[in-house]
Design an enzyme around this catalytic site. Structure first.
Site, short mmCIF file in Angstrom:
data_model
loop_
_atom_site.label_atom_id
_atom_site.label_comp_id
_atom_site.label_asym_id
_atom_site.label_seq_id
_atom_site.Cartn_x
_atom_site.Cartn_y
_atom_site.Cartn_z
CG ASP A 191 53.83 34.33 27.67
OD1 ASP A 191 53.54 33.81 28.79
OD2 ASP A 191 53.45 34.94 27.32
CG ASN A 195 48.68 33.84 31.28
OD1 ASN A 195 47.38 33.47 31.20
ND2 ASN A 195 49.51 34.40 32.16
CG ASP A 247 45.87 38.55 28.26
OD1 ASP A 247 45.69 37.44 28.35
OD2 ASP A 247 46.10 39.44 29.14
CG HIS A 248 49.64 35.32 27.89
ND1 HIS A 248 51.13 35.90 28.14
CD2 HIS A 248 48.88 36.13 28.70
CE1 HIS A 248 50.89 36.52 29.28
NE2 HIS A 248 49.75 36.74 29.59
CD GLU A 263 46.52 35.42 34.81
OE1 GLU A 263 45.75 36.02 35.44
OE2 GLU A 263 47.10 35.87 33.73
CG ASN A 307 53.83 38.87 34.25
OD1 ASN A 307 53.30 39.52 33.17
ND2 ASN A 307 53.44 38.13 34.89
CG ASP A 350 52.97 35.37 32.19
OD1 ASP A 350 54.24 36.13 32.02
OD2 ASP A 350 51.96 35.88 32.23
#
Length: 256
Positions: A217, A7, A246-247, A34, A148, A146
């Site tokens: 992930d 991501n 952030d991933h 994303e 989540n 991802d």
DNA sequence: ATGGTGGATGGTCCA
């Protein structure tokens, strides 16, 4: 065959990181989430210069998924059946070599019990229905992206603190485990049993420095493909760079 | 309970 997922939180911002990582790691497939780009803005030429094909399905400002592959993909599917043009762009699938690659950006859900939370649970159900209808657990199939959801205590930095919270609620865990029971093996856990291994850290509260992460992930394979999985890793190095996603990227190696 | 940061946007929404 090395299959990876990342991501990137805006491909516009992260393109240099992604191209560097491709050059260094040389995956055969990279699933991106994303992208936050409409299809006319996708940096196709730059991936092609790097020796990769791309399939992408995006929108402005939010969501957006892509499959980057070193060989020509076939049987490309963009969006789950029944979705219209106004639906968020979270699903793309392609066949690369012998493997069906499903790339998902499962909704975040925002807050437990919210409308977005219900949408998340329903989306996972729709994904499961799609797999049941279009695929078999006997296929060579990998689903990555991802998700989540962190579904075990060892996947989060503080299970007691996060209990019942978004990304770690019982409803989400139950939904994602039900998806897994269709016929998937978590390829990362074939090779790593310990806690403390995460793929995402909130930008806030210096979460990365404080090792406050979650493993959300995932790369899951059907049994016949999982049997060929020789290694798996999370590469935290890109998370240390200036202006990181952030991933962190996650990858699994298959003997194919 | 709130807020913290980052991306896209051009107000805030989303994560």
């Amino acid at each position: 065959m090395l299959i990876a997922t990342w991501n990137v939180n805006s491909l516009n911002v992260r393109l240099p990181h992604v191209l560097d990582w491709l050059q260094k790691t040389k995956p055969n497939v990279l699933c991106i989430q994303e992208t936050k780009l409409t299809d006319d803005k996708f940096p196709k030429a730059q991936f092609e210069e790097a020796g990769y094909h791309c399939q992408f399905f995006g929108e402005k400002a939010y969501n957006g998924v892509a499959i980057i592959s070193d060989s020509e993909p076939s049987a490309v599917v963009k969006g789950l059946p029944g979705e219209g043009p106004s639906d968020s762009k979270r699903f793309i699938e392609a066949r690369v070599g012998p493997v069906h690659v499903v790339n998902v950006y499962i909704p975040n859900g925002q807050e437990v019990g919210s409308q977005k939370f219900q949408y998340k649970l329903a989306w996972i159900e729709r994904l499961k229905s799609y797999l049941k209808k279009e695929h078999s657990p006997d296929d060579l199939l990998v689903i990555c992206g991802d998700f989540n959801v962190a579904y075990e205590d060892r996947d989060v930095y503080d299970p007691a603190l996060l209990a019942g919270q978004i990304l770690f609620s019982e409803e989400e865990k139950s939904a994602i485990k039900s998806l897994m029971q269709w016929g998937f093996v978590d390829t990362f856990r074939l090779h790593h049993q310990e806690s403390g291994l995460y793929s995402w850290w909130d930008y806030r509260m210096m979460a990365f420095r404080r090792r406050m992460g979650l493993r959300i992930d995932h790369i899951w394979a059907t049994a016949p493909l999982a049997g060929k999985c020789r290694a798996s890793f999370i590469d935290v190095e890109p998370r240390r760079l200036e202006k990181p996603s952030d991933h962190a990227p996650v990858a699994s190696e298959f003997a194919l």
